[in-house]
Design a protein around this motif. Structure first.
Motif, PDB file in Angstrom:
ATOM      1  N   THR A 311     -20.822  29.054  30.908  1.00  0.00           N
ATOM      2  CA  THR A 311     -20.534  27.692  30.463  1.00  0.00           C
ATOM      3  C   THR A 311     -19.599  27.700  29.265  1.00  0.00           C
ATOM      4  N   VAL A 312     -19.809  28.648  28.343  1.00  0.00           N
ATOM      5  CA  VAL A 312     -18.957  28.811  27.160  1.00  0.00           C
ATOM      6  C   VAL A 312     -18.621  30.286  27.017  1.00  0.00           C
ATOM      7  N   LYS A 313     -17.541  30.578  26.300  1.00  0.00           N
ATOM      8  CA  LYS A 313     -17.155  31.981  26.125  1.00  0.00           C
ATOM      9  C   LYS A 313     -18.122  32.730  25.224  1.00  0.00           C
ATOM     10  N   SER A 314     -18.505  32.108  24.108  1.00  0.00           N
ATOM     11  CA  SER A 314     -19.414  32.793  23.194  1.00  0.00           C
ATOM     12  C   SER A 314     -20.356  31.812  22.523  1.00  0.00           C
ATOM     13  N   ILE A 315     -21.603  31.802  22.947  1.00  0.00           N
ATOM     14  CA  ILE A 315     -22.601  30.971  22.296  1.00  0.00           C
ATOM     15  C   ILE A 315     -22.889  31.487  20.890  1.00  0.00           C
ATOM     16  N   VAL A 316     -22.719  32.791  20.677  1.00  0.00           N
ATOM     17  CA  VAL A 316     -22.914  33.375  19.346  1.00  0.00           C
ATOM     18  C   VAL A 316     -21.915  32.765  18.362  1.00  0.00           C
ATOM     19  N   PHE A 317     -20.658  32.689  18.768  1.00  0.00           N
ATOM     20  CA  PHE A 317     -19.610  32.121  17.906  1.00  0.00           C
ATOM     21  C   PHE A 317     -19.883  30.641  17.632  1.00  0.00           C
ATOM     22  N   LEU A 318     -20.222  29.890  18.680  1.00  0.00           N
ATOM     23  CA  LEU A 318     -20.438  28.454  18.504  1.00  0.00           C
ATOM     24  C   LEU A 318     -21.648  28.179  17.612  1.00  0.00           C
ATOM     25  N   TYR A 319     -22.677  28.979  17.750  1.00  0.00           N
ATOM     26  CA  TYR A 319     -23.922  28.748  17.010  1.00  0.00           C
ATOM     27  C   TYR A 319     -23.826  29.206  15.556  1.00  0.00           C
ATOM     28  N   TYR A 320     -23.334  30.435  15.362  1.00  0.00           N
ATOM     29  CA  TYR A 320     -23.354  31.011  14.013  1.00  0.00           C
ATOM     30  C   TYR A 320     -22.098  30.701  13.201  1.00  0.00           C
ATOM     31  N   ILE A 321     -20.974  30.553  13.857  1.00  0.00           N
ATOM     32  CA  ILE A 321     -19.716  30.298  13.134  1.00  0.00           C
ATOM     33  C   ILE A 321     -19.379  28.811  13.121  1.00  0.00           C
ATOM     34  N   LYS A 322     -19.412  28.185  14.286  1.00  0.00           N
ATOM     35  CA  LYS A 322     -19.097  26.760  14.376  1.00  0.00           C
ATOM     36  C   LYS A 322     -20.286  25.864  14.024  1.00  0.00           C
ATOM     37  N   LYS A 323     -21.470  26.479  13.895  1.00  0.00           N
ATOM     38  CA  LYS A 323     -22.691  25.770  13.494  1.00  0.00           C
ATOM     39  C   LYS A 323     -23.094  24.680  14.493  1.00  0.00           C
ATOM     40  N   MET A 324     -22.835  24.923  15.769  1.00  0.00           N
ATOM     41  CA  MET A 324     -23.294  23.999  16.809  1.00  0.00           C
ATOM     42  C   MET A 324     -24.679  24.447  17.252  1.00  0.00           C
ATOM     43  N   LYS A 325     -25.676  23.657  16.921  1.00  0.00           N
ATOM     44  CA  LYS A 325     -27.060  24.065  17.115  1.00  0.00           C
ATOM     45  C   LYS A 325     -27.719  23.435  18.339  1.00  0.00           C
ATOM     46  N   ARG A 326     -27.078  22.424  18.922  1.00  0.00           N
ATOM     47  CA  ARG A 326     -27.686  21.705  20.037  1.00  0.00           C
ATOM     48  C   ARG A 326     -26.747  21.672  21.242  1.00  0.00           C
ATOM     49  N   PHE A 327     -27.352  21.661  22.414  1.00  0.00           N
ATOM     50  CA  PHE A 327     -26.571  21.735  23.642  1.00  0.00           C
ATOM     51  C   PHE A 327     -25.610  20.566  23.780  1.00  0.00           C
ATOM     52  N   LYS A 328     -26.041  19.379  23.390  1.00  0.00           N
ATOM     53  CA  LYS A 328     -25.184  18.198  23.508  1.00  0.00           C
ATOM     54  C   LYS A 328     -23.884  18.365  22.717  1.00  0.00           C
ATOM     55  N   GLU A 329     -23.979  18.977  21.521  1.00  0.00           N
ATOM     56  CA  GLU A 329     -22.773  19.220  20.723  1.00  0.00           C
ATOM     57  C   GLU A 329     -21.811  20.135  21.473  1.00  0.00           C
ATOM     58  N   ILE A 330     -22.360  21.178  22.049  1.00  0.00           N
ATOM     59  CA  ILE A 330     -21.538  22.142  22.777  1.00  0.00           C
ATOM     60  C   ILE A 330     -20.943  21.503  24.025  1.00  0.00           C
ATOM     61  N   PHE A 331     -21.759  20.759  24.761  1.00  0.00           N
ATOM     62  CA  PHE A 331     -21.287  20.100  25.976  1.00  0.00           C
ATOM     63  C   PHE A 331     -20.166  19.116  25.659  1.00  0.00           C
ATOM     64  N   ASN A 332     -20.341  18.333  24.603  1.00  0.00           N
ATOM     65  CA  ASN A 332     -19.321  17.355  24.219  1.00  0.00           C
ATOM     66  C   ASN A 332     -18.009  18.036  23.813  1.00  0.00           C
ATOM     67  N   SER A 333     -18.132  19.187  23.131  1.00  0.00           N
ATOM     68  CA  SER A 333     -16.925  19.921  22.728  1.00  0.00           C
ATOM     69  C   SER A 333     -16.183  20.456  23.941  1.00  0.00           C
ATOM     70  N   ILE A 334     -16.922  20.886  24.958  1.00  0.00           N
ATOM     71  CA  ILE A 334     -16.308  21.377  26.197  1.00  0.00           C
ATOM     72  C   ILE A 334     -15.572  20.236  26.901  1.00  0.00           C
ATOM     73  N   GLN A 335     -16.222  19.080  26.973  1.00  0.00           N
ATOM     74  CA  GLN A 335     -15.611  17.924  27.620  1.00  0.00           C
ATOM     75  C   GLN A 335     -14.336  17.483  26.912  1.00  0.00           C
ATOM     76  N   ASN A 336     -14.328  17.554  25.566  1.00  0.00           N
ATOM     77  CA  ASN A 336     -13.141  17.176  24.806  1.00  0.00           C
ATOM     78  C   ASN A 336     -11.995  18.116  25.075  1.00  0.00           C
ATOM     79  N   ILE A 337     -12.305  19.417  25.214  1.00  0.00           N
ATOM     80  CA  ILE A 337     -11.257  20.405  25.520  1.00  0.00           C
ATOM     81  C   ILE A 337     -10.670  20.126  26.904  1.00  0.00           C
ATOM     82  N   LYS A 338     -11.555  19.806  27.885  1.00  0.00           N
ATOM     83  CA  LYS A 338     -11.092  19.545  29.260  1.00  0.00           C
ATOM     84  C   LYS A 338     -10.233  18.289  29.310  1.00  0.00           C
ATOM     85  N   ASN A 339     -10.593  17.301  28.481  1.00  0.00           N
ATOM     86  CA  ASN A 339      -9.853  16.039  28.496  1.00  0.00           C
ATOM     87  C   ASN A 339      -8.546  16.133  27.713  1.00  0.00           C
TER      88      ASN A 339
END
Length: 339
Positions: A311-339
Protein backbone atom coordinates in the motif's frame (compact mmCIF):
# COMPACT_ATOMS: atom_id res chain seq x y z
CA UNK A 1 -20.98 -31.13 5.36
CA UNK A 2 -21.47 -28.23 7.78
CA UNK A 3 -21.90 -24.69 6.51
CA UNK A 4 -19.43 -23.24 9.02
CA UNK A 5 -17.10 -24.71 11.63
CA UNK A 6 -15.81 -22.52 14.45
CA UNK A 7 -12.40 -23.94 15.36
CA UNK A 8 -10.61 -22.77 18.50
CA UNK A 9 -6.96 -23.76 18.81
CA UNK A 10 -5.97 -24.41 22.41
CA UNK A 11 -2.80 -25.15 24.33
CA UNK A 12 -2.97 -25.20 28.12
CA UNK A 13 -5.69 -22.57 27.99
CA UNK A 14 -8.31 -23.97 30.35
CA UNK A 15 -8.87 -20.58 32.00
CA UNK A 16 -9.38 -18.93 28.61
CA UNK A 17 -11.81 -21.65 27.56
CA UNK A 18 -13.73 -21.22 30.79
CA UNK A 19 -13.97 -17.46 30.20
CA UNK A 20 -14.62 -17.25 26.45
CA UNK A 21 -16.31 -20.46 25.29
CA UNK A 22 -19.71 -19.43 26.69
CA UNK A 23 -19.97 -16.45 24.32
CA UNK A 24 -18.99 -18.61 21.33
CA UNK A 25 -21.67 -21.17 22.22
CA UNK A 26 -24.30 -18.53 22.93
CA UNK A 27 -23.85 -16.57 19.71
CA UNK A 28 -22.83 -19.23 17.15
CA UNK A 29 -26.19 -20.74 16.32
CA UNK A 30 -26.00 -23.03 13.32
CA UNK A 31 -22.24 -23.50 13.52
CA UNK A 32 -20.41 -26.61 14.65
CA UNK A 33 -17.87 -25.69 17.32
CA UNK A 34 -14.55 -27.46 17.71
CA UNK A 35 -11.68 -27.17 20.16
CA UNK A 36 -8.45 -28.22 18.46
CA UNK A 37 -6.12 -29.11 21.32
CA UNK A 38 -2.35 -28.96 20.84
CA UNK A 39 -1.55 -31.73 23.36
CA UNK A 40 -2.31 -29.63 26.42
CA UNK A 41 -0.89 -30.79 29.74
CA UNK A 42 -3.51 -28.95 31.79
CA UNK A 43 -7.16 -29.95 32.22
CA UNK A 44 -8.40 -28.28 29.01
CA UNK A 45 -9.76 -31.38 27.30
CA UNK A 46 -11.42 -32.76 30.42
CA UNK A 47 -12.93 -29.34 31.15
CA UNK A 48 -14.53 -29.09 27.70
CA UNK A 49 -15.85 -32.66 27.80
CA UNK A 50 -17.39 -32.18 31.22
CA UNK A 51 -18.85 -28.68 30.81
CA UNK A 52 -19.53 -28.34 27.09
CA UNK A 53 -20.41 -31.82 25.78
CA UNK A 54 -21.81 -30.44 22.49
CA UNK A 55 -18.39 -29.13 21.48
CA UNK A 56 -16.32 -31.47 19.35
CA UNK A 57 -12.68 -32.00 20.24
CA UNK A 58 -9.77 -32.70 17.90
CA UNK A 59 -6.66 -33.78 19.78
CA UNK A 60 -3.38 -33.06 17.99
CA UNK A 61 -0.32 -35.22 18.66
CA UNK A 62 1.85 -32.37 20.01
CA UNK A 63 2.19 -28.64 20.50
CA UNK A 64 2.98 -27.73 16.91
CA UNK A 65 2.15 -24.05 17.22
CA UNK A 66 -0.52 -22.09 15.37
CA UNK A 67 0.35 -23.13 11.82
CA UNK A 68 0.71 -26.91 12.06
CA UNK A 69 -1.81 -27.02 14.90
CA UNK A 70 -4.55 -25.76 12.60
CA UNK A 71 -3.30 -27.72 9.60
CA UNK A 72 -3.47 -30.97 11.55
CA UNK A 73 -6.85 -30.24 13.11
CA UNK A 74 -8.58 -29.08 9.92
CA UNK A 75 -7.78 -32.38 8.19
CA UNK A 76 -10.51 -33.83 10.40
CA UNK A 77 -13.09 -31.04 9.96
CA UNK A 78 -15.44 -30.82 7.00
CA UNK A 79 -17.27 -27.53 6.51
CA UNK A 80 -17.70 -25.01 3.71
CA UNK A 81 -16.22 -22.23 5.85
CA UNK A 82 -13.62 -22.40 8.59
CA UNK A 83 -13.78 -19.77 11.33
CA UNK A 84 -10.38 -19.92 13.02
CA UNK A 85 -10.78 -18.25 16.39
CA UNK A 86 -8.21 -17.62 19.12
CA UNK A 87 -9.09 -18.98 22.54
CA UNK A 88 -8.99 -15.43 23.97
CA UNK A 89 -11.76 -14.09 21.71
CA UNK A 90 -15.17 -12.95 22.93
CA UNK A 91 -17.71 -12.98 20.12
CA UNK A 92 -20.91 -10.93 19.86
CA UNK A 93 -24.50 -11.55 18.84
CA UNK A 94 -24.94 -12.30 15.11
CA UNK A 95 -21.17 -12.23 14.51
CA UNK A 96 -21.40 -15.05 11.96
CA UNK A 97 -24.38 -13.83 9.90
CA UNK A 98 -22.70 -10.99 7.92
CA UNK A 99 -19.66 -13.17 7.25
CA UNK A 100 -21.74 -16.01 5.83
CA UNK A 101 -23.79 -13.56 3.74
CA UNK A 102 -20.62 -12.11 2.22
CA UNK A 103 -19.30 -15.55 1.32
CA UNK A 104 -22.66 -16.50 -0.20
CA UNK A 105 -22.95 -13.30 -2.26
CA UNK A 106 -19.31 -12.81 -3.29
CA UNK A 107 -17.91 -16.00 -4.76
CA UNK A 108 -14.40 -14.58 -5.31
CA UNK A 109 -14.07 -13.57 -1.67
CA UNK A 110 -12.01 -16.28 -0.03
CA UNK A 111 -10.96 -14.81 3.33
CA UNK A 112 -12.74 -12.42 5.69
CA UNK A 113 -11.83 -10.62 8.90
CA UNK A 114 -14.35 -9.03 11.31
CA UNK A 115 -13.78 -5.88 13.32
CA UNK A 116 -11.40 -6.79 16.16
CA UNK A 117 -11.60 -4.64 19.28
CA UNK A 118 -9.61 -4.80 22.51
CA UNK A 119 -11.28 -6.95 25.16
CA UNK A 120 -9.55 -4.98 27.93
CA UNK A 121 -10.48 -1.59 26.46
CA UNK A 122 -13.51 -2.16 24.29
CA UNK A 123 -13.65 1.31 22.74
CA UNK A 124 -10.30 0.71 21.02
CA UNK A 125 -9.09 -1.51 18.21
CA UNK A 126 -6.96 -4.48 19.15
CA UNK A 127 -3.28 -4.62 18.24
CA UNK A 128 -3.33 -7.94 16.37
CA UNK A 129 -5.85 -7.08 13.67
CA UNK A 130 -7.81 -3.87 14.09
CA UNK A 131 -9.90 -3.27 10.98
CA UNK A 132 -7.76 -5.31 8.61
CA UNK A 133 -4.18 -5.43 7.43
CA UNK A 134 -1.78 -4.22 4.75
CA UNK A 135 1.99 -4.29 4.26
CA UNK A 136 4.59 -1.91 2.92
CA UNK A 137 7.16 -2.64 0.21
CA UNK A 138 9.56 -4.18 2.74
CA UNK A 139 7.02 -6.47 4.35
CA UNK A 140 6.20 -4.47 7.47
CA UNK A 141 2.56 -5.14 8.40
CA UNK A 142 0.13 -2.53 9.68
CA UNK A 143 -3.61 -2.31 10.25
CA UNK A 144 -6.43 0.08 9.87
CA UNK A 145 -6.76 1.12 13.49
CA UNK A 146 -3.20 0.15 14.52
CA UNK A 147 0.17 1.21 13.17
CA UNK A 148 3.15 0.00 15.20
CA UNK A 149 2.34 1.00 18.81
CA UNK A 150 -0.40 3.52 17.98
CA UNK A 151 -3.85 2.01 18.50
CA UNK A 152 -6.91 4.05 17.53
CA UNK A 153 -10.22 4.47 19.31
CA UNK A 154 -13.14 3.01 17.36
CA UNK A 155 -15.19 6.03 16.34
CA UNK A 156 -16.83 4.29 13.40
CA UNK A 157 -14.08 5.45 11.04
CA UNK A 158 -13.70 1.91 9.67
CA UNK A 159 -17.36 0.87 9.61
CA UNK A 160 -17.21 -0.40 6.05
CA UNK A 161 -16.58 -3.47 3.97
CA UNK A 162 -13.35 -3.25 2.01
CA UNK A 163 -10.62 -5.34 0.44
CA UNK A 164 -7.52 -6.06 2.50
CA UNK A 165 -4.10 -7.48 1.90
CA UNK A 166 -4.21 -9.67 5.00
CA UNK A 167 -6.71 -10.74 7.65
CA UNK A 168 -5.76 -11.31 11.27
CA UNK A 169 -5.29 -14.88 12.47
CA UNK A 170 -6.98 -13.92 15.74
CA UNK A 171 -10.34 -14.33 13.98
CA UNK A 172 -9.89 -15.60 10.45
CA UNK A 173 -12.61 -16.88 8.11
CA UNK A 174 -11.62 -18.87 5.03
CA UNK A 175 -13.35 -21.13 2.54
CA UNK A 176 -12.31 -24.73 3.06
CA UNK A 177 -11.57 -25.32 -0.63
CA UNK A 178 -9.23 -22.29 -0.72
CA UNK A 179 -7.47 -23.35 2.48
CA UNK A 180 -6.79 -26.78 1.00
CA UNK A 181 -5.91 -25.41 -2.43
CA UNK A 182 -3.18 -23.28 -0.79
CA UNK A 183 -1.94 -26.11 1.42
CA UNK A 184 -2.92 -24.34 4.63
CA UNK A 185 -0.51 -22.38 6.78
CA UNK A 186 3.25 -22.66 6.33
CA UNK A 187 4.19 -24.99 9.18
CA UNK A 188 7.80 -23.80 9.33
CA UNK A 189 6.53 -20.47 10.66
CA UNK A 190 5.26 -22.18 13.86
CA UNK A 191 3.47 -18.95 14.84
CA UNK A 192 3.27 -15.27 13.80
CA UNK A 193 2.78 -13.90 10.28
CA UNK A 194 1.55 -17.21 8.92
CA UNK A 195 -1.82 -15.61 8.19
CA UNK A 196 -0.15 -12.82 6.19
CA UNK A 197 1.78 -15.40 4.19
CA UNK A 198 -1.41 -17.38 3.52
CA UNK A 199 -3.28 -14.23 2.42
CA UNK A 200 -0.39 -13.23 0.14
CA UNK A 201 -0.43 -16.66 -1.47
CA UNK A 202 -4.22 -16.38 -1.83
CA UNK A 203 -3.84 -12.99 -3.54
CA UNK A 204 -1.24 -14.46 -5.89
CA UNK A 205 -3.88 -16.99 -6.92
CA UNK A 206 -6.47 -14.28 -7.58
CA UNK A 207 -8.52 -14.62 -4.40
CA UNK A 208 -9.99 -11.65 -2.55
CA UNK A 209 -9.50 -10.88 1.17
CA UNK A 210 -12.09 -8.65 2.82
CA UNK A 211 -13.01 -6.87 6.05
CA UNK A 212 -16.59 -6.83 7.32
CA UNK A 213 -17.35 -4.32 10.06
CA UNK A 214 -20.85 -5.73 10.66
CA UNK A 215 -19.20 -8.56 12.61
CA UNK A 216 -17.40 -7.63 15.84
CA UNK A 217 -15.25 -9.63 18.24
CA UNK A 218 -13.12 -8.69 21.24
CA UNK A 219 -9.57 -10.03 21.59
CA UNK A 220 -7.40 -10.15 24.71
CA UNK A 221 -4.16 -10.46 22.72
CA UNK A 222 -0.83 -11.89 23.86
CA UNK A 223 -2.51 -14.54 26.02
CA UNK A 224 -0.15 -17.24 24.74
CA UNK A 225 3.00 -15.26 23.93
CA UNK A 226 3.14 -11.83 25.50
CA UNK A 227 4.12 -8.66 23.68
CA UNK A 228 7.75 -7.90 24.46
CA UNK A 229 8.79 -11.55 24.55
CA UNK A 230 12.09 -12.13 22.64
CA UNK A 231 10.66 -15.36 21.24
CA UNK A 232 7.89 -13.32 19.63
CA UNK A 233 10.53 -10.93 18.21
CA UNK A 234 12.47 -13.86 16.76
CA UNK A 235 9.41 -15.37 15.05
CA UNK A 236 8.17 -12.05 13.65
CA UNK A 237 11.52 -11.02 12.15
CA UNK A 238 12.41 -14.46 10.77
CA UNK A 239 8.97 -15.23 9.38
CA UNK A 240 8.70 -11.85 7.70
CA UNK A 241 11.91 -12.51 5.76
CA UNK A 242 10.81 -16.02 4.81
CA UNK A 243 7.48 -14.66 3.63
CA UNK A 244 9.24 -12.12 1.40
CA UNK A 245 11.40 -14.81 -0.21
CA UNK A 246 8.30 -16.86 -1.05
CA UNK A 247 6.00 -14.14 -2.31
CA UNK A 248 7.84 -11.07 -3.60
CA UNK A 249 7.77 -10.38 -7.34
CA UNK A 250 10.98 -11.56 -8.97
CA UNK A 251 11.95 -8.05 -10.00
CA UNK A 252 13.60 -6.35 -7.03
CA UNK A 253 13.44 -9.48 -4.86
CA UNK A 254 17.00 -9.35 -3.54
CA UNK A 255 17.07 -5.56 -3.16
CA UNK A 256 13.92 -5.55 -1.04
CA UNK A 257 15.19 -8.38 1.18
CA UNK A 258 18.61 -6.74 1.58
CA UNK A 259 17.06 -3.39 2.51
CA UNK A 260 14.66 -5.09 4.92
CA UNK A 261 17.60 -6.77 6.64
CA UNK A 262 19.30 -3.38 6.97
CA UNK A 263 16.17 -2.04 8.64
CA UNK A 264 16.15 -5.07 10.92
CA UNK A 265 19.72 -4.24 11.90
CA UNK A 266 18.67 -0.70 12.79
CA UNK A 267 15.86 -2.13 14.91
CA UNK A 268 18.39 -4.36 16.66
CA UNK A 269 20.60 -1.36 17.47
CA UNK A 270 17.53 0.51 18.75
CA UNK A 271 16.69 -2.37 21.08
CA UNK A 272 20.29 -2.41 22.30
CA UNK A 273 20.22 1.31 23.10
CA UNK A 274 17.01 0.70 25.06
CA UNK A 275 18.74 -1.99 27.08
CA UNK A 276 16.69 -4.79 25.50
CA UNK A 277 19.57 -7.11 24.73
CA UNK A 278 17.28 -10.14 24.46
CA UNK A 279 15.47 -8.60 21.51
CA UNK A 280 18.71 -7.69 19.74
CA UNK A 281 19.88 -11.28 20.13
CA UNK A 282 16.47 -12.49 18.89
CA UNK A 283 16.90 -10.49 15.66
CA UNK A 284 20.39 -11.91 15.14
CA UNK A 285 19.04 -15.43 15.67
CA UNK A 286 16.18 -14.67 13.28
CA UNK A 287 18.62 -13.66 10.55
CA UNK A 288 20.79 -16.73 11.12
CA UNK A 289 17.72 -18.99 10.93
CA UNK A 290 16.66 -17.15 7.76
CA UNK A 291 20.05 -17.82 6.14
CA UNK A 292 19.68 -21.52 6.92
CA UNK A 293 16.17 -21.70 5.43
CA UNK A 294 16.38 -19.23 2.55
CA UNK A 295 17.39 -21.69 -0.18
CA UNK A 296 14.57 -24.08 0.68
CA UNK A 297 12.16 -21.14 0.65
CA UNK A 298 13.29 -20.03 -2.78
CA UNK A 299 12.04 -23.44 -3.97
CA UNK A 300 8.60 -22.65 -2.53
CA UNK A 301 8.11 -19.73 -4.90
CA UNK A 302 5.25 -20.07 -7.38
CA UNK A 303 5.29 -19.05 -11.04
CA UNK A 304 3.19 -15.93 -10.49
CA UNK A 305 3.39 -13.12 -7.91
CA UNK A 306 1.23 -10.00 -7.90
CA UNK A 307 3.29 -6.89 -8.60
CA UNK A 308 1.42 -4.33 -6.48
CA UNK A 309 1.33 -6.07 -3.12
CA UNK A 310 2.08 -3.03 -0.96
CA UNK A 311 0.00 0.00 0.00
CA UNK A 312 2.91 2.34 0.83
CA UNK A 313 6.64 2.13 0.15
CA UNK A 314 7.72 2.51 3.76
CA UNK A 315 5.43 2.56 6.76
CA UNK A 316 8.56 3.01 8.90
CA UNK A 317 9.35 6.30 7.14
CA UNK A 318 5.76 7.55 7.30
CA UNK A 319 5.36 6.66 10.98
CA UNK A 320 8.71 7.66 12.45
CA UNK A 321 9.84 10.44 10.10
CA UNK A 322 6.62 11.91 8.73
CA UNK A 323 4.85 11.28 12.07
CA UNK A 324 1.75 9.78 10.44
CA UNK A 325 0.29 7.68 13.22
CA UNK A 326 -3.14 6.76 11.84
CA UNK A 327 -4.24 4.90 8.75
CA UNK A 328 -6.59 7.66 7.61
CA UNK A 329 -3.67 10.12 7.46
CA UNK A 330 -1.68 7.73 5.33
CA UNK A 331 -4.64 6.88 3.09
CA UNK A 332 -5.43 10.56 2.53
CA UNK A 333 -1.79 11.28 1.65
CA UNK A 334 -1.84 8.47 -0.92
CA UNK A 335 -5.04 9.81 -2.47
CA UNK A 336 -3.55 13.32 -2.71
CA UNK A 337 -0.49 11.96 -4.52
CA UNK A 338 -2.74 10.04 -6.98
CA UNK A 339 -4.85 13.13 -7.61
Amino acid sequence: MDKIAVVILNWNGVKLLEQFLPSVIQFSEGATIYVADNASTDTSVAFVKENFPTIKIVENSGNHGFAKGYNDALKHIDAEIYALVNSDIEVTENWLKPIIETFDNEKQTAIIQPKILDFKNKEYFEYAGGAGGFIDKFGFPFCRGRIFDTVEKDNGQYDDNCELFWASGACFFIRKNVYRELGGFDESFFAHQEEIDLCWRAANEGHIIKYNSASTVYHVGGATLQQGNPRKTFLNFRNSLLMLVKNLPKRGLFFVIFFRMVLDGIAGIHFLIQGKLGHTIAILKAHFSFYCLSLSYLKKRKDFQIQQYYTVKSIVFLYYIKKMKRFKEIFNSIQNIKN
